[in-house]
Design an enzyme around this catalytic site. Structure first.
Site, PDB file in Angstrom:
ATOM      1  N   CYS A  96      -9.614 -12.610 -37.493  1.00 37.80           N
ATOM      2  CA  CYS A  96     -10.238 -13.328 -36.382  1.00 37.80           C
ATOM      3  C   CYS A  96      -9.843 -12.693 -35.043  1.00 37.80           C
ATOM      4  O   CYS A  96     -10.302 -11.605 -34.739  1.00 37.80           O
ATOM      5  CB  CYS A  96      -9.920 -14.816 -36.449  1.00 37.80           C
ATOM      6  N   HIS A 187     -11.644 -16.479 -41.814  1.00 34.67           N
ATOM      7  CA  HIS A 187     -10.272 -16.919 -42.068  1.00 34.67           C
ATOM      8  C   HIS A 187     -10.035 -17.159 -43.560  1.00 34.67           C
ATOM      9  O   HIS A 187     -10.054 -18.309 -44.023  1.00 34.67           O
ATOM     10  CB  HIS A 187      -9.994 -18.221 -41.316  1.00 34.67           C
ATOM     11  N   GLU A 189      -7.289 -17.234 -44.955  1.00 34.70           N
ATOM     12  CA  GLU A 189      -6.029 -17.984 -45.091  1.00 34.70           C
ATOM     13  C   GLU A 189      -6.200 -19.486 -44.944  1.00 34.70           C
ATOM     14  O   GLU A 189      -5.289 -20.257 -45.287  1.00 34.70           O
ATOM     15  CB  GLU A 189      -5.008 -17.474 -44.057  1.00 34.70           C
TER      16      GLU A 189
END
Length: 246
Positions: A96, A187, A189
């Protein structure tokens, strides 16, 4: 292998107890692909940068609420560090904001996109597949949460993944088979619960309800977090093997 996590942003303090901080999210994700990985964190938004680009075996730059264009005292030093890391031959992973600032540091451009906010689960097409990305389908889904994008490619960047909303969603720098950096806009994660809680926190503060409402409908769809973790692990192993053979 030790990965230095460069924290360009922080999890909102009201969400940390339930979801953990960004270094924890990344360590949990990447250790699912390679349990031998070790991690250290550097609070770069507080002005803490490593003195030596070789202090870790690889560097990972997190997301952030800030933009690469913000007039903040840590932005330019971080870009200098990115250039020093690349010159030292140490691999870089960016997510990001990390994706955007690597592009900005290496000759591209990132800005607030005219496309506006991208939130929810987005689908991306694999546009190029170097050996360390072998296997799997030609599409992947990940959580998106951004309004900034890379809008001009650095001169030696290759697009690895793309979407109609985000044409430069994943990039490799240098030779895609042996890249100096691997960065991604979405993202991987984010767990679904965190993505939902983050959007709820920002709805009608920075994200309009008209955008948040349809994004919420996408949560619960499967995302390809493990595939991303496998790519990162394979990229780092290939880089380490090449360095050892040099």
């Amino acid at each position: 292998m030790r990965i230095g996590i460069l924290e360009a942003g922080k999890v909102d303090e009201t969400l940390v107890a339930r979801h953990g901080d960004y270094p924890t999210m990344f360590a949990d994700l990447l250790r699912r692909a390679d349990p031998t990985l070790a991690f250290g964190a550097f609070d770069v938004q507080a002005g803490v940068l490593p003195e030596d680009p070789r202090a870790c075996d690889a560097w990972l730059i997190t997301g952030s609420k800030h933009g690469v264009y913000d007039d903040l005292p840590w932005i330019a030093p971080l870009m200098d560090f990115i250039r020093a890391v690349r010159a030292a031959g140490v691999p870089i992973v960016g997510i990001c904001f990390g994706h955007q600032i690597v592009a900005q540091a290496l000759g591209g451009h990132a800005e607030k996109s005219e496309r506006g906010w991208g939130v929810g689960v987005h689908r991306y097409r694999v546009a190029a597949r170097p050996g360390w990305m072998a296997g799997g389908p030609d599409e992947a889904t990940w959580h998106a949460h951004h309004q900034d994008q890379v809008t001009a490619l650095p001169p030696d960047a290759t697009v690895l993944a793309e979407s109609g909303f985000c044409p430069y969603a994943a990039l490799a720098y240098g030779d895609p088979e042996h890249p100096d950096a691997f960065t991604i806009q979405p993202h991987p994660e984010f767990a679904t619960a965190y993505a939902r809680d983050l959007l709820d926190k920002r709805t009608n503060v920075s994200v309009p309800e008209a955008i948040a409402a349809p994004a919420r409908e996408t949560y619960g769809q499967a995302v390809d977090a493990e595939r991303y973790a496998a790519w990162v692990a394979a990229y780092l192993r290939a880089t380490a093997a090449r360095s050892a053979a040099a």
